[in-house]
Design an enzyme around this catalytic site. Structure first.
Site, short mmCIF file in Angstrom:
data_model
loop_
_atom_site.label_atom_id
_atom_site.label_comp_id
_atom_site.label_asym_id
_atom_site.label_seq_id
_atom_site.Cartn_x
_atom_site.Cartn_y
_atom_site.Cartn_z
N THR A 49 13.28 34.80 50.70
CA THR A 49 12.60 34.18 49.51
C THR A 49 13.64 33.31 48.59
O THR A 49 14.84 33.38 48.83
CB THR A 49 12.79 35.43 48.62
OG1 THR A 49 13.90 36.14 48.45
CG2 THR A 49 12.00 36.57 49.21
N GLU B 57 7.50 38.81 50.97
CA GLU B 57 7.70 40.07 51.25
C GLU B 57 6.43 40.82 51.67
O GLU B 57 6.42 41.92 52.27
CB GLU B 57 8.31 41.04 50.12
CG GLU B 57 9.75 40.86 49.67
CD GLU B 57 10.01 39.75 48.72
OE1 GLU B 57 8.97 38.78 48.61
OE2 GLU B 57 10.93 39.49 48.33
N LYS C 9 10.28 44.41 25.87
CA LYS C 9 10.25 45.78 25.79
C LYS C 9 10.55 45.86 24.38
O LYS C 9 11.49 46.02 23.80
CB LYS C 9 10.82 46.69 26.64
CG LYS C 9 10.52 46.49 28.10
CD LYS C 9 11.28 47.23 29.08
CE LYS C 9 10.56 47.00 30.37
NZ LYS C 9 11.17 47.76 31.49
N TRP D 262 5.08 46.93 26.05
CA TRP D 262 5.50 46.14 26.59
C TRP D 262 4.59 44.88 25.95
O TRP D 262 3.45 45.06 25.81
CB TRP D 262 4.95 46.22 28.16
CG TRP D 262 6.05 47.00 28.86
CD1 TRP D 262 7.06 47.75 28.46
CD2 TRP D 262 5.78 47.45 30.25
NE1 TRP D 262 7.63 48.67 29.16
CE2 TRP D 262 6.90 48.32 30.46
CE3 TRP D 262 5.12 46.94 31.33
CZ2 TRP D 262 7.37 48.91 31.64
CZ3 TRP D 262 5.20 47.64 32.49
CH2 TRP D 262 6.39 48.29 32.84
#
Lengths: 545, 545
Positions: free
Chosen positions: A185, A330, A438, A443
């Site tokens: 990655t 992934e 947050k 959120w």
């Protein structure tokens, strides 16, 4: 009690063997790095891949050894993949777009023994390979006629290297869990991490992607993967196209609008896959030249959220269906697709657009969930944000040399994304978990505010980050880079947002900067922005000091 | 070195869980055995399947136990499949069309503990179950309101049986090689043989069948499987349709042309699968009524060679694409499909017809070979006959309680068919191995001569068998059943064949019979014909005696 069916391990040699047996004359066409269009077939690809295998075995490569490729999408690169994987070695796809230091770090970590490399990347490797002592051999994917006099004698050319080898080689015969591929990655935080695909995971990904509502390739398709083989397996096309006998059209090094358009038309391409920027370039080229798309039927778009303008242009101007896709290294990579479900298909074109802009729904084989910070499942109501979690045979459970599992107690891998899932099952990425703000236990999506703010006529770029706040933990800070020559007050931007977002989402401050930093892939570099603003305080906090 | 991907066993509970999670409101519509059309959804099917699981567990069923179904294609039957398989029991599909004695033999051999049965089959089972002592419980797939007073009290009804159970039950969690299904071949020679499918083989078959060039189902499809769930898994549709969220339309007990046509039109069916006789009935119904097919796009035809007239009628009159398929109980069942490859798609409609009449080419996951009597590979030239051999994760390696492998040294299963494979990779069945006539070391196709002879205007039926011959080992004998009132000489039939077959294929004799015996499935019963002709001698042999 076990069933009494045959033991037929899902190993990838069977994919190219299938293509060679049942579609031996089907073409693989490459815009070669040397220049000309090169035509080969699955029959030839398979025989030459066997030569690659024999060259590797002659060179002492054994099962489990890592053999790297640093190459564009070409027929030769395809031969290398099957030649490496066929004998149980691990095909490590190096991303040439990374910084040389990072590439060397990855090579050292992977302990690559051989690198199969396209000519343009040879100088960089030669200049840095002293920092990667595991590498015993450099093989350039060209022939002796195209040898660069600057290359030292120990650098081999591919055609000379495989030319002496036999076209017969025993493939497979190992456990389907055997490692087949390794891809790191890009690592926006910390060191790069290697995802170690198995033959089983890639084979199952091939089956999953061949579903009609995923890629749905047919033997009659001609497929142009613009998405690179070094980027999440070219979304699996190097397996799925030979798996069904579809023609493969490989763009080599040239991904500009004119080059892609030329290949689409001359080779009768029906399906293509790429990130939005590639499609943007193609559409601009078509606009500028009046070019048409006479054979293309479907494009898959992923890697970043696809703007509505691209979906509409393809659909309304060129009659090409756009399928939005989402996935990551992934996850092999495909996780969700925007193909219409029955309920969405029943809506009007304009009503469907809201769903087409989302990242879509998972095919059979991918389990998807939203979890809140406490690990509880969030509802699928299109409103509740949650950590996007995935599970499946195509999903990583750990990283190479990473030590231990990276899945939670329920077996889910945390994608690092924040998303919603609506009542029709369509997922939409709303933010990266590390970027979500947050505020008072709720959120706020930084991306949503950014997208709105950057739509202000005076804005060149906009970024939103969460900053510490004494009462609310975090509050959004809007950072704006104005277009050249523009001036503006923060209030203009707050007024622009009014009514478009919840009142409590309104940024506590707006700051104008000369330039917002971008990362290597063209995305806003929030890590760097956070560093730049580490000493920033909101006006109220400043007043209180 | 092994990969680092998640352990996600391919167990079939995940298929209906996927449908319930992402397509919960997608309909499963059944023409119920009781009469009315019944509408349910994947969400309900999954919850009721969990009730089935709990009822089984309450009744003492444990992993590996065999639970039989004897039922038409209905929503309840689907619930039973997933309920049985979800807890690791084995779903044994009984074929109600077999002779009661044979059914009892199979139940005894399988040691079924429970039978879930549609109302019409209850009397037969009650009359014979004393011969199958393993069966502890009979559950009739209906509700108490439809209980037949003739049923004894120990016979349960399905709705009462599952009604008391919870909709929560832990599924899966076992090895993907676990046995999931059991289906006995009809057994034209010797005793029936049980094929024991695994969760893995059925799951992989699902993925394989979902490829565009195989079934290619989409979430927007409505699928009507006429082919019964007790016949080779309804070609996998009970897994593939929920796997993509396609609507399922279940025909129940009524497979006549009018009933099928009604469902196709009222439920907006886009894809259907059946044997040629079903399609013949539908086409006759359409002819007679002037009915149209307004939503149907594709039909899959298998189980027997599909006549050209059916392919042309669907294509030319109704715009429906016919895909010829071939497979068998031992192969889950799909092995080859007639979808056009790129080379065939490039031909004209009339040129394509020759390929559409063949049984087609294998998808990724099926290995196919022709072998001669010595086990050597035969060429793919469209001429050479060979034993058709298959290999793959969806192919049996043995039979239940059968003792040992049934594959050859290369891992291939012998289908018992004789076939050719042409240069474009299209396979055509030419005969059953036991029916092919071996004359002077060469093979003569009995089927090919039969098809030509039965085309003679005076013929009602024709059969060809190989009879012993002193010089050539075997020679063909043509047996003809004339149409009522017709008379003919053998020479008329030999003249009819002249020029249409190789001279040395010409039958050595023609015999007229009152009636040619047919088996239970409507095919010519060659086993019985051979018995009837056991004392027959060719004229030359008779003369020599």
């Amino acid at each position: 009690m076990l069933g009494l069916m045959q033991d037929w391990p899902l190993t990838l040699d069977k994919v190219i063997d299938h293509a060679a047996a049942w579609h031996p004359r089907r073409e693989v066409v490459t815009r070669s790095i040397e220049g000309p269009i090169v035509r080969t077939t699955y029959g030839q690809i398979q025989r030459r891949a066997k030569q690659v295998s024999n060259a590797l075995l002659s060179g002492g490569i054994r099962p489990g050894d890592r053999v790297a490729t640093m190459a564009f999408n070409t027929g030769r690169h395809l031969e290398c993949w099957y030649g490496i994987m066929g004998v149980g070695a691990v095909c490590h796809t190096l991303n040439p777009r990374l910084h040389p230091e990072q590439i060397c770090w990855i090579i050292r970590h992977a302990e690559d023994r051989i690198i199969l490399v396209d000519p343009p990347f040879v100088p960089m490797l030669l200049a840095h390979l002293d920092k990667a002592p595991s590498v015993q051999k450099l093989v350039v994917l060209t022939d002796e006629a195209h040898r660069d006099p600057a290359w030292p004698a120990h650098v081999l050319t591919y055609e000379a290297w495989i030319g002496v080898e036999s076209e017969t080689c025993a493939w497979g015969g190992f456990d389907e869990q055997t490692a087949a591929g390794l891809c790191y990655t890009s690592g926006t935080t910390g060191d790069p991490k290697g995802v170690l695909y198995s033959h089983r995971s890639n084979f199952l990904h091939t089956f999953m992607s061949l579903q009609t509502d995923v890629m749905g390739l047919s033997a009659t398709d001609a497929v142009l993967p613009v998405v690179p083989m070094f980027h999440a397996n070219a979304w699996g096309v190097a397996f799925s196209a030979p798996g069904v006998g579809a023609k493969l059209v490989m763009p080599g090094a040239r991904m500009d609008g004119a080059s892609i358009h030329e290949l689409l038309e001359t080779e009768g391409v029906t399906f293509s896959a790429a990130v939005p920027t590639v499609w943007q370039m193609l559409l601009q080229h078509l606009d500028a030249t009046g070019g048409q798309l006479t054979t293309l039927k479907k494009v898959m778009i992923g890697g970043a959220a696809c703007p509505q303008s691209i979906i509409r242009a393809f659909d309304e101007r060129y009659g090409v269906q756009v399928i939005h896709a989402w996935g990551m290294t992934e996850t092999s990579p495909l996780d969700t697709l925007g193909s219409p479900s029955a309920e969405v298909a029943a809506l009007s074109y304009e009503e469907q657009m809201a769903y087409r802009l989302k990242q879509g729904r998972p095919p059979l084989g991918v389990e998807l969930e939203l979890k809140d910070d406490a690990g509880e499942i969030s509802p699928h109501d299109g409103e509740a944000y949650g950590h996007l979690m995935v599970k499946g045979a195509i999903v990583a459970r750990g990283y190479f040399k990473g030590g231990g599992d990276v899945v939670d107690d329920d077996g889910f891998f945390d994608t690092g994304d924040i998303a919603t899932i609506d009542a029709k099952g369509y997922m939409q990425i709303t933010d990266r978990a590390k970027d979500v703000i947050k505020s008072g236990g709720e959120w706020i999506s930084s991306i949503e505010i950014e997208n709105l703010a950057s739509g202000h006529p005076k804005a060149a770029l906009a970024a939103v980050i969460g900053m510490p706040h004494p009462k609310w933990d975090e509050r959004p800070l809007l950072i704006v880079q104005l277009k050249p020559g523009e001036t503006a007050a923060g209030e203009e931007f707050l007024a622009h947002l009014e009514g478009k977002i919840a009142k409590w989402w309104t940024p506590d401050d707006v700051v104008f900067v000369e330039s917002i930093p971008l990362g290597a892939t063209g995305k806003i570099d929030k890590k760097l922005i956070r560093k730049q603003f580490v000493d920033y305080r909101f006006p109220a906090a400043r007043a209180a000091q």
